[in-house]
Design a protein around this motif. Structure first.
Motif, PDB file in Angstrom:
ATOM      1  N   GLU A  64      14.626 -10.241 -45.169  1.00  0.00           N
ATOM      2  CA  GLU A  64      15.408 -10.035 -46.168  1.00  0.00           C
ATOM      3  C   GLU A  64      16.737  -8.920 -45.633  1.00  0.00           C
ATOM      4  O   GLU A  64      17.333  -8.164 -46.718  1.00  0.00           O
ATOM      5  N   ARG A  65      16.338  -8.740 -43.819  1.00  0.00           N
ATOM      6  CA  ARG A  65      17.734  -7.655 -43.407  1.00  0.00           C
ATOM      7  C   ARG A  65      18.139  -6.334 -43.885  1.00  0.00           C
ATOM      8  O   ARG A  65      18.663  -5.528 -43.710  1.00  0.00           O
ATOM      9  N   SER A  66      16.862  -5.759 -44.497  1.00  0.00           N
ATOM     10  CA  SER A  66      17.177  -4.273 -45.175  1.00  0.00           C
ATOM     11  C   SER A  66      16.780  -3.349 -43.792  1.00  0.00           C
ATOM     12  O   SER A  66      17.372  -2.167 -44.264  1.00  0.00           O
ATOM     13  N   TRP A  67      16.019  -3.791 -42.270  1.00  0.00           N
ATOM     14  CA  TRP A  67      15.314  -2.844 -41.819  1.00  0.00           C
ATOM     15  C   TRP A  67      17.107  -2.617 -41.006  1.00  0.00           C
ATOM     16  O   TRP A  67      17.340  -1.123 -40.125  1.00  0.00           O
ATOM     17  N   LYS A  68      18.414  -2.790 -40.864  1.00  0.00           N
ATOM     18  CA  LYS A  68      19.363  -3.391 -40.672  1.00  0.00           C
ATOM     19  C   LYS A  68      20.303  -1.628 -40.863  1.00  0.00           C
ATOM     20  O   LYS A  68      21.023  -1.458 -40.497  1.00  0.00           O
ATOM     21  N   GLN A  69      20.210  -1.243 -41.752  1.00  0.00           N
ATOM     22  CA  GLN A  69      20.469  -0.297 -42.258  1.00  0.00           C
ATOM     23  C   GLN A  69      22.028  -0.282 -42.754  1.00  0.00           C
ATOM     24  O   GLN A  69      22.887   0.489 -41.989  1.00  0.00           O
ATOM     25  N   ALA A  70      22.452  -1.746 -43.168  1.00  0.00           N
ATOM     26  CA  ALA A  70      23.796  -1.802 -42.813  1.00  0.00           C
ATOM     27  C   ALA A  70      24.904  -0.919 -44.124  1.00  0.00           C
ATOM     28  O   ALA A  70      23.778  -0.589 -45.442  1.00  0.00           O
ATOM     29  N   THR A  71      25.675  -0.393 -43.538  1.00  0.00           N
ATOM     30  CA  THR A  71      26.286   0.892 -44.289  1.00  0.00           C
ATOM     31  C   THR A  71      27.867   0.254 -43.983  1.00  0.00           C
ATOM     32  O   THR A  71      28.354   0.184 -42.853  1.00  0.00           O
ATOM     33  N   LEU A 119      27.332 -10.953 -40.715  1.00  0.00           N
ATOM     34  CA  LEU A 119      27.140 -11.077 -42.151  1.00  0.00           C
ATOM     35  C   LEU A 119      26.451 -10.729 -43.059  1.00  0.00           C
ATOM     36  O   LEU A 119      26.926 -10.157 -44.330  1.00  0.00           O
ATOM     37  N   GLU A 120      25.977  -9.410 -42.307  1.00  0.00           N
ATOM     38  CA  GLU A 120      24.896  -8.466 -43.239  1.00  0.00           C
ATOM     39  C   GLU A 120      26.048  -7.144 -43.912  1.00  0.00           C
ATOM     40  O   GLU A 120      25.519  -6.389 -44.303  1.00  0.00           O
ATOM     41  N   LEU A 121      27.257  -7.601 -42.764  1.00  0.00           N
ATOM     42  CA  LEU A 121      28.690  -6.418 -43.580  1.00  0.00           C
ATOM     43  C   LEU A 121      29.525  -7.013 -44.174  1.00  0.00           C
ATOM     44  O   LEU A 121      30.636  -6.036 -43.646  1.00  0.00           O
ATOM     45  N   THR A 162      21.576 -11.631 -48.869  1.00  0.00           N
ATOM     46  CA  THR A 162      21.124 -12.496 -49.329  1.00  0.00           C
ATOM     47  C   THR A 162      20.929 -12.290 -50.596  1.00  0.00           C
ATOM     48  O   THR A 162      19.857 -12.976 -51.775  1.00  0.00           O
ATOM     49  N   GLY A 163      21.579 -11.326 -51.396  1.00  0.00           N
ATOM     50  CA  GLY A 163      21.316 -11.312 -52.769  1.00  0.00           C
ATOM     51  C   GLY A 163      20.207  -9.968 -52.672  1.00  0.00           C
ATOM     52  O   GLY A 163      20.296  -9.418 -53.796  1.00  0.00           O
ATOM     53  N   LYS A 164      19.575 -10.011 -51.991  1.00  0.00           N
ATOM     54  CA  LYS A 164      18.634  -9.214 -51.848  1.00  0.00           C
ATOM     55  C   LYS A 164      18.495  -8.452 -50.834  1.00  0.00           C
ATOM     56  O   LYS A 164      17.256  -7.359 -50.499  1.00  0.00           O
ATOM     57  N   THR A 178      26.294   4.413 -51.937  1.00  0.00           N
ATOM     58  CA  THR A 178      24.878   4.050 -52.842  1.00  0.00           C
ATOM     59  C   THR A 178      24.517   3.248 -52.027  1.00  0.00           C
ATOM     60  O   THR A 178      24.690   2.208 -51.588  1.00  0.00           O
ATOM     61  N   TRP A 179      22.923   3.127 -51.896  1.00  0.00           N
ATOM     62  CA  TRP A 179      22.311   2.724 -52.270  1.00  0.00           C
ATOM     63  C   TRP A 179      21.896   1.243 -53.358  1.00  0.00           C
ATOM     64  O   TRP A 179      21.661   0.940 -54.169  1.00  0.00           O
ATOM     65  N   THR A 180      22.215  -0.703 -52.467  1.00  0.00           N
ATOM     66  CA  THR A 180      22.585  -1.497 -53.737  1.00  0.00           C
ATOM     67  C   THR A 180      22.368  -2.359 -52.948  1.00  0.00           C
ATOM     68  O   THR A 180      22.822  -3.079 -51.111  1.00  0.00           O
ATOM     69  N   THR A 181      21.651  -3.433 -53.163  1.00  0.00           N
ATOM     70  CA  THR A 181      21.697  -5.205 -53.053  1.00  0.00           C
ATOM     71  C   THR A 181      22.822  -5.862 -53.542  1.00  0.00           C
ATOM     72  O   THR A 181      22.866  -7.527 -53.470  1.00  0.00           O
ATOM     73  N   GLY A 182      23.815  -5.113 -54.411  1.00  0.00           N
ATOM     74  CA  GLY A 182      24.921  -6.173 -54.650  1.00  0.00           C
ATOM     75  C   GLY A 182      25.943  -5.739 -54.030  1.00  0.00           C
ATOM     76  O   GLY A 182      26.006  -5.616 -52.775  1.00  0.00           O
ATOM     77  N   ASP A 183      27.427  -6.910 -53.860  1.00  0.00           N
ATOM     78  CA  ASP A 183      28.168  -7.528 -53.113  1.00  0.00           C
ATOM     79  C   ASP A 183      29.286  -5.698 -53.057  1.00  0.00           C
ATOM     80  O   ASP A 183      28.848  -5.205 -53.511  1.00  0.00           O
ATOM     81  N   VAL A 184      30.285  -5.758 -51.922  1.00  0.00           N
ATOM     82  CA  VAL A 184      30.879  -4.606 -51.870  1.00  0.00           C
ATOM     83  C   VAL A 184      32.066  -5.299 -53.092  1.00  0.00           C
ATOM     84  O   VAL A 184      32.249  -6.328 -53.416  1.00  0.00           O
ATOM     85  N   ALA A 185      32.154  -4.360 -54.071  1.00  0.00           N
ATOM     86  CA  ALA A 185      33.228  -4.672 -55.568  1.00  0.00           C
ATOM     87  C   ALA A 185      34.298  -4.632 -54.798  1.00  0.00           C
ATOM     88  O   ALA A 185      35.249  -4.509 -54.102  1.00  0.00           O
ATOM     89  N   SER A 186      35.039  -5.767 -55.724  1.00  0.00           N
ATOM     90  CA  SER A 186      36.826  -6.437 -54.612  1.00  0.00           C
ATOM     91  C   SER A 186      37.773  -5.743 -55.528  1.00  0.00           C
ATOM     92  O   SER A 186      37.440  -5.144 -56.805  1.00  0.00           O
TER      93      SER A 186
END
Lengths: 528, 528
Positions: B122-129, B502-504, B510-512, B520-528
Motif C-alpha cells: 500500500e505504501r501509505s506508511w511512507k507518508q508521501a507529502t 514512484l510514490e512522489l 497504486t491508486g490506493k 489534503t490526504w488523498t489516494t488520487g493523483d496530483v491534479a494536472s
C-alpha cells in the motif's frame, strides 16, 4: 548590578542569579554593545524548569485555539515592531537590514508563527489514528517543556524565542525555555518581550515563554537531561551540540540537533558545457550570500576534470576575488572560518582565491575558494569535510564519474545534496549512477538549484543523517511536520468515550482535522 | 567442529568464525539441548554487515510488491511448518504449545507478516507529502540494514528472524541481520531457514535475511554503531540495552529499545466496591499468565487503603498461592526474578504470597505477591520500581488519592498504565485528578482492562517514555506505524519528474496509496 538585563522566569522579568555578565559585540565595528547580560547560575535554570513544568500542566488543559491566538498575536507584534527588531538584530549580527532582515527574515518569521498557529488549530499534526474494531486510538500529544538553543545566523527565523523550533514546540502545546544565543541576546530579549506581551494579552500561562541568556556548560548539560524537560532543540556548533546530545541521550530525553553540513553539490559535465557561465554566477551567489553563513551553504562542489570544469573553477575563483567581502556574525565565526580554511589548506587544498581574516568590515574573512583533487580528498575524507562556516568553499576535482561517486560515498550525513545536469539528457546516465549514493547521505536532494533557500513547506526536510542532525526521521523546518518532534505518541485502549481527548472522540473536533480512521484518512466523524 | 550449527551470512549457511560455542537449555528440564551454536567473532558480523549493505542497495531498486511477496511466502511457510516450530520453541522456552505457541503466537506471527506485506504494497506508511506550489516532495524511504535483537519471551512474534521488528524493517525495504536470542537459537534458526527459503523462491537478494547467534559484548557495540547499519531494534534487559544505546547514540544511529516496564495499574475504590472479586481474578490471571513473562505484565498495582482493598489484597494473595507455578524461560529469568523480588523485600516490601526459586517444573519461582505502603514506596521510588520480570507483582497501598498521585508522579516511563473505575461514576472525580499524571508516564493508557494483550492495531502504541523505550514518538507494534522506525525522511526539491520515486510522482503509484497533497490526504493523483 542594577544595569544588568533581566531574565524572564515564571512570568517575571527579574534580576538573574548571575555568576558573571557578558556583552555582545557589534560584528561590523568589533565594539561591544552597551547592554550587559547575566550568565545565569543553576538556580535560574532550575526555577525556569519548575515554572515550565507547571505551565505545561495548564497548557495541556487548554484548547489549541488558545495557543494559536497567542502565536497570531505574537506574529502581529513582531510585524508591528519590525524596525526595532531589525535595528538590534543588525547591530548584533551585522546582517543587513535590507535586503535581508526586514524584507526576508522578518516576514518569514511572522508567517511561520501564523502557519504554526493554523497547524495547532487544525490539529492534523497529531496524526489521530482510530481503530474502531479494537477501540484503540492514538495520537501525538505534547511531550513537555522544550528548551530551545537557537543559532546566531538567523536571529529571527531560527531565534530561540521566535524561530522555527520555538513555533513548533509551542504549537504542539509545550512551553519553551529559550536559551539566547550569546551573539544576539538583545534580539532574543526583544522577541521574548513581545512574546510575553502576547502571552498576557491572550491569557496563556505566564511561563509559556521564558528566557535566559547564558549559563555554564555544566548547567546546559543538566538542563537538557532534567526530568522536567520534554525535548531540546539545538542549532549550533557540532562540539557543543554533541556534548548536549550525549547528556540528553543518556537520560532518554529527545534532542533535535542541527550540527553541521557541507552540503555537497555535484555539477555534471553536460551542465557545465550547457550553462557553465550561469553556474559560476549561481554557485558564487549562493556561497557568498550572507557571507555564506547558512546551514545549507554549498561548501563542497564536485566536478569532473575537463576543459569546462577548469574554466568553471577559474571563473569562480575570479568571482570570489572580485566579490565584496561580507561581515561575519561574530569573532567566533571569524576564528572558526579561519581555522577551518587553514585546516583544509594544511591538508593539501590549494587556495584559488582568498586570504586572511579581516578583509572586510568588522569580523570578516576574504572570500575563499579552495581546490583539491578527488584522489587527495579520498586520502582523508573526514579532514576534507571540515565545515568552513562562512564565505569559503572547497571544489573537489574528480578524474571521472567513478571517483565522484567515491567522494560521495566518503561523506558524512548532510542536510542537502544537489546535482546539476544538462537539460538534453547527456548527463542522465551519470545522474542515475550517482543519485543512489548521494540520496542516502542527505535529507534534501535538489536538482539544478542551490540549497540555500529553505522553504517553509509541508514537504520540506531540513534534516538528514547524523551528524547533520541527530535523527534522520525528523525535520526542523516545515509545518506541520516539525511539530511532531515535540510530541509523544499516546495510545488509548478501551478508554471510555467521554474521557478521550477531543481529537480521538468519534466526532471530528473541528470538521477539518485529518484523522486516520480504520485505514482511511478523513476529516469526517467516526461512523456511528 | 563439524557439529556446530551454521550461521547464515550473505546467502550461505556456513561454518561460523567462532571463538566458542553454547547450548540452549530446556527450561522445563534444566538440561542442555543437544545442538551447539557458535559465538561468532567480528569477522562474521563484519561479513554480514557488508552483505547487508549490498543487499540494501539491490532492495532499494525493487518494487515493494517483491518484498511483500517474500513476506507472504514466509508467512505461508511458517503456517505450514507450525508443528516443527512449536516443538523447538517449546523445548527452548518452556512455553506451552497449547494454549500459547500454536494457537496464539504462531497465528499472530504469520498474520503480522501478512499485514506488513499489505503495508509494504500500500505504501501509505511512507507518508508521501507533495507541495505542488514549491514542487517540494518528501516521504519516508528505507533507512538501511536493520539489526534485530529479539527477546526470548515471544520466540515467534518478537523473534529476531520472524517477529514485529523483523517484519517492520523488511516491509520498510531493509535487509535484517538477526541476532538470535541465546535462549532460543534453534527456533530462530528454523525461522531463518524458512525465511531464506522464501527469499530464494521469491528472488530477493540472498542477504535480505542473515543470522548469527551470539557474539561478544564488544562486537555487539561495534555492530549497532557501524556505518553500514541503518537502525537497531532491541528488546531485552535494561543493562545490555543501555550499553547498546550509548554506542548507537554516539554514532548517531537510531536504536529502538524496549527495556523494562512495571506497567502500573490503579484500581480506584469504586471499582473494588463494585466488582472486587472479578478484579482479583482479572489481575491474578493477567499477572500469572505465561508465568508473567510479558513486557506489559502488571507489576505494580496501586490501591487506596480501605476494607475493599484489604479484601482484594488478601484474596489476590490466596489466588497467587493456589495457582499453578509456571515455567520460566531460562536460568537467567529465574535468577533475575529471584534477585528482583529479594531487592524489593529487602527494601521493605512485605511478602503476602511467594517463596523461593524452583517451586515449579524446571526453572521457576513461586508466584509472589508483595505489598508496600505508598509512604514507604515514596522513600525510594527508584528501588521499588525494580522490575520483577515473571510471576511476581507489588501492591502499593496508598492512604488516599493524593498519595496515589504521588506514587504515579514518582514513576519512570512505562509502556502501559491502567485505571479501573466503577461504572456508575463514583470514581470519575478521582479519575480526572489522576489521569493527567499517569498519562504522561505511559505509552498506552487503558481503562478497565489489563495491559497484557498487545493488539496488532494501526492505533497501538507499544512504546513509551524512557526507560520503557528509547524515544517516545515510536511504537514497536502496530502496522504501518512500526515501519517508520526503519525509514529516513527524504525530500526532493525541484527534482525532475521522471527522477522522482514512484510514490512522489504525480500519478498515485497504486491508486490506493494515501498521500498528503497540498494539505489534503488523498489516494488520487496530483491534479494536472
Amino acid at each position: 548590578m542594577s544595569d544588568i538585563q533581566p531574565v524572564l522566569i515564571a512570568g517575571q522579568w527579574k534580576a538573574a542569579d548571575a555568576s558573571d555578565t557578558f556583552q555582545a559585540d557589534n560584528p561590523a565595528t568589533k565594539q561591544p554593545l552597551p547592554a550587559r547580560y547575566p550568565i545565569s547560575n543553576w538556580s535560574d535554570v532550575d526555577a525556569a524548569l519548575s515554572a515550565a513544568a507547571e505551565a505545561f500542566t495548564t497548557l495541556s488543559q487548554l484548547p489549541p485555539e488558545k495557543i494559536a491566538a497567542f502565536l497570531v498575536r505574537f506574529a502581529e507584534l513582531i510585524e508591528a515592531n519590525g524596525d526595532a527588531l531589525c535595528e538590534i538584530a543588525n547591530a548584533e549580527s551585522g546582517l543587513p537590514i535590507s535586503p535581508r532582515l526586514k524584507d526576508v527574515e522578518l516576514p518569514r518569521t511572522y508567517n511561520q508563527l501564523r502557519a504554526a498557529a493554523a497547524a495547532a488549530t487544525e490539529r492534523s499534526w497529531k496524526q489521530a489514528t482510530i481503530d474502531t474494531k479494537t477501540n484503540i486510538r492514538a495520537y501525538f500529544a505534547p511531550l513537555g517543556p522544550a528548551c530551545v538553543f537557537g543559532p546566531n545566523n538567523f536571529p529571527f527565523a531560527f531565534g530561540s524565542a521566535s524561530g522555527g523550533d520555538f513555533a513548533a514546540a509551542i504549537a504542539a502545546g509545550n512551553p519553551v525555555i529559550a536559551k539566547a544565543n550569546p551573539s544576539c541576546p538583545g534580539t532574543t530579549q526583544l522577541m521574548a518581550k513581545l512574546a510575553f506581551q502576547a502571552i498576557q494579552e491572550t491569557d496563556l500561562p505566564p511561563a509559556t515563554v521564558q528566557l535566559f541568556y547564558h549559563c555554564s556548560y555544566d548547567d546546559g548539560v543538566k538542563l537538557v537531561s532534567d526530568p522536567r524537560i520534554g525535548a531540546t532543540a539545538y542549532t549550533g556548533s557540532r562540539r557543543a551540540g554533541l556534548v548536549l546530545k550525549e547528556a540528553a541521550d543518556k537520560h532518554g530525553k529527545p534532542i533535535y540537533l542541527e550540527l553541521s553540513s557541507v552540503n555537497p553539490v555535484v555539477i555534471l559535465p553536460g551542465a557545465l558545457q550547457e550553462r557553465g557561465d550561469k553556474l559560476v554566477d549561481e554557485f558564487s551567489g549562493s556561497c557568498l550570500m550572507g557571507a555564506g553563513q547558512f546551514c545549507t551553504n554549498p561548501g563542497l562542489v564536485v566536478v569532473i576534470d575537463n576543459a569546462e570544469s577548469q574554466k568553471f573553477v577559474t571563473e569562480t575563483a575570479a568571482k570570489f576575488s572580485a566579490a565584496p567581502v561580507g561581515t561575519l556574525l561574530s569573532k567566533n565565526v571569524e576564528t572558526g572560518l579561519t581555522v577551518a580554511l587553514q585546516t583544509l589548506k594544511e591538508a593539501g587544498a590549494e587556495e584559488l582565491a582568498g586570504g586572511a581574516a579581516g578583509a572586510g568590515t568588522g569580523y570578516s574573512h576574504a572570500n575563499t575558494l579552495l581546490k583539491v583533487s578527488a584522489a587527495k580528498f579520498l586520502t582523508d575524507p573526514e579532514l576534507f569535510q571540515t565545515e568552513a562556516f562562512g564565505n569559503g568553499s572547497l571544489i573537489v576535482v574528480a578524474k571521472d564519474l567513478g571517483e565522484s561517486v567515491a567522494v560521495i560515498d566518503s561523506l558524512e550525513g548532510n542536510l542537502t545534496g544537489c546535482v546539476y545536469s544538462d537539460t538534453q539528457g547527456s548527463d542522465d546516465a551519470a545522474y542515475a549512477e550517482l543519485e543512489p549514493h548521494l540520496r542516502v547521505k542527505v535529507g534534501r536532494l535538489l536538482n539544478d538549484k542551490m540549497p540555500t533557500g529553505v522553504a517553509v513547506s509541508p514537504a520540506m526536510n531540513h534534516g538528514g543523517p547524523f551528524p547533520a542532525t541527530g535523527h534522520p526521521a525528523f525535520t526542523a523546518v516545515g509545518i506541520p511536520a516539525a511539530l511532531v518532534r515535540f510530541g509523544m505518541l499516546q495510545c488509548y485502549d478501551n478508554v471510555r468515550a467521554a474521557r478521550l481527548p477531543l481529537e480521538l472522540q468519534d466526532k471530528n473536533p473541528t470538521g477539518k482535522t485529518w484523522r486516520l480512521i480504520d485505514g482511511t484518512w478523513t476529516t469526517g466523524d467516526v461512523a456511528s
